[in-house]
Write an enzyme that holds these catalytic residues in place. Structure first.
Site, PDB file in Angstrom:
ATOM      1  N   ASP A 179       0.814  -1.435   0.004  1.00  0.00           N
ATOM      2  CA  ASP A 179      -0.002  -0.032  -0.031  1.00  0.00           C
ATOM      3  C   ASP A 179       0.987   1.386  -0.017  1.00  0.00           C
ATOM      4  OD1 ASP A 179      -1.991   1.880   0.504  1.00  0.00           O
ATOM      5  OD2 ASP A 179      -2.340   1.451   2.612  1.00  0.00           O
ATOM      6  N   GLU A 211      -0.893  10.396   1.347  1.00  0.00           N
ATOM      7  CA  GLU A 211      -2.189   9.790   1.485  1.00  0.00           C
ATOM      8  C   GLU A 211      -2.677   9.307   2.938  1.00  0.00           C
ATOM      9  OE1 GLU A 211      -5.329   6.563   0.799  1.00  0.00           O
ATOM     10  OE2 GLU A 211      -3.285   6.298   1.712  1.00  0.00           O
ATOM     11  N   GLU A 212      -1.720   8.679   3.412  1.00  0.00           N
ATOM     12  CA  GLU A 212      -1.952   8.142   4.831  1.00  0.00           C
ATOM     13  C   GLU A 212      -2.439   9.170   5.778  1.00  0.00           C
ATOM     14  OE1 GLU A 212      -2.053   5.089   4.892  1.00  0.00           O
ATOM     15  OE2 GLU A 212      -1.008   3.898   3.386  1.00  0.00           O
TER      16      GLU A 212
END
Length: 349
Positions: A179, A211-212
């Site tokens: 991911d 994104e995280e």
């Protein structure tokens, strides 16, 4: 140039926690050198690779994020142990005993996450999962002075996990950072494949940051690119464990790319989902629908950029997401690549 599993290994092994994606960006630039794509990195660190299409062509944004979950050092104690907090969502149950890598701005340092040993715990303590306040990172320092010579609060870390294939004929991949290095690898392979074709599309391959935590990189990128359509390539947690009822499982590893209808951040364009399913059927490419409303990705901000963007999310069914080791199927990676290529070739506008 690397491709397939070899390319994915190169990207997964890069150090790239949220806010420090530069090593990943560098590796991607290396892989795209020699292509005709116009490369640009903005002030946040988002990398775009543009294959310019005909005047007035549909602007398609293909998107994957470069960052991975990790840790930030918050304090160094008198004994030289590092206190830390998580960067991105990580289940504390999987942390104790895990090797990690910390970057101090000049070099990478090995360490291990630890907590009070089970033989020293009370019966009550054994019933509880340690939280971050009760864990630390051991870097082999004897005291605060030795540790401070190597690490400072604010330094970042990630899991230190070898990349490997396993299962019959190497059918599965196990690694950190699937991911979303898996999505990044797909973007590279798709770009290489289409760059010599005369497609009636204006293609933007976008490798985003952060994104995280917050998905801010995707918002900045989408506002600049101003796409008509976006395809987000991701991974998705699936809950396909033996102890989970079949009706509660999100998707199946090895059954093709996972198409989302909606999640916690986005309602996806149904016409795009239908087009993806039709294309998969036409070309005999495995694909499946995500059977659970959960999670989210860059599409949440891309969809809301400028005057709005039609969005599709295509994900790899991934076991143990945000853990030291995640697992995905090579077959799903290849199916996602083939489906995106077929959609671009058969594009309906």
């Amino acid at each position: 140039m690397k491709k397939g599993v070899e390319l994915l290994e190169k990207l997964c092994l890069c150090f790239g926690p949220t806010s420090f994606e530069e090593p990943v960006e560098k590796a991607i630039r290396e892989e795209l050198s020699g292509t005709r794509a116009e490369l640009y990195t903005d002030r946040m660190g988002n990398l775009t690779a543009h294959l310019k299409g005909p005047e007035g062509a549909t602007r398609v944004m293909l998107c994957a994020h470069m960052d991975e979950v990790g840790f930030m050092i918050t304090e160094i104690d008198d004994n030289g142990f590092l206190r830390f907090d998580h960067v991105g969502g990580i289940d504390t149950r999987v942390l104790c005993g895990r090797p990690v890598t910390i970057y101090n701005g000049e070099k990478y340092l090995p360490g291990v996450i630890a907590a009070k040993g089970i033989h020293l715990q009370s019966a009550e303590e054994r019933k509880k999962v340690p939280d971050y306040d009760n864990m630390y990172i051991d870097i082999g320092a004897d005291d605060r002075e030795q540790a401070q010579a190597l690490v400072q609060p604010g330094d970042l870390g990630t899991f230190q996990t070898p990349f490997a294939t396993f299962g019959k004929d190497g059918a599965y991949i196990r690694s950190k950072a699937l991911d979303d290095r898996l999505g990044c690898a797909l973007l590279i392979e798709v770009l290489r494949e289409v760059e010599q074709k005369e497609l009636p599309l204006d293609l933007w391959f976008c490798f985003t940051v952060r994104e995280e935590i917050g998905k801010s990189g995707a918002l900045v990128t989408a506002n600049r690119v101003d796409p008509d359509v976006a395809i987000v390539l991701e991974t998705t947690a699936i809950a396909d464990r033996p102890d989970v009822d079949v009706s509660s499982r999100v998707a199946k590893v090895g059954a093709g790319g996972v198409l989302s209808l909606l999640d916690r951040g986005t309602i996806y364009d149904r016409a795009l989902v239908d087009f993806a399913l039709e294309t998969a059927k036409k070309h005999d490419i495995p694909a499946q629908i995500k059977r659970y409303v959960a999670g989210g990705n860059d599409a949440a901000h891309v969809q809301r950029s400028n005057s709005g963007t039609r969005c599709l999310a295509l994900s790899a069914a991934t076991r143990y997401l945000h853990a030291p080791i995640s697992v995905a199927a090579v077959r799903d990676y290849e199916a996602m690549r083939d489906l995106v290529l077929a959609m671009l070739k058969d594009w309906k506008g």
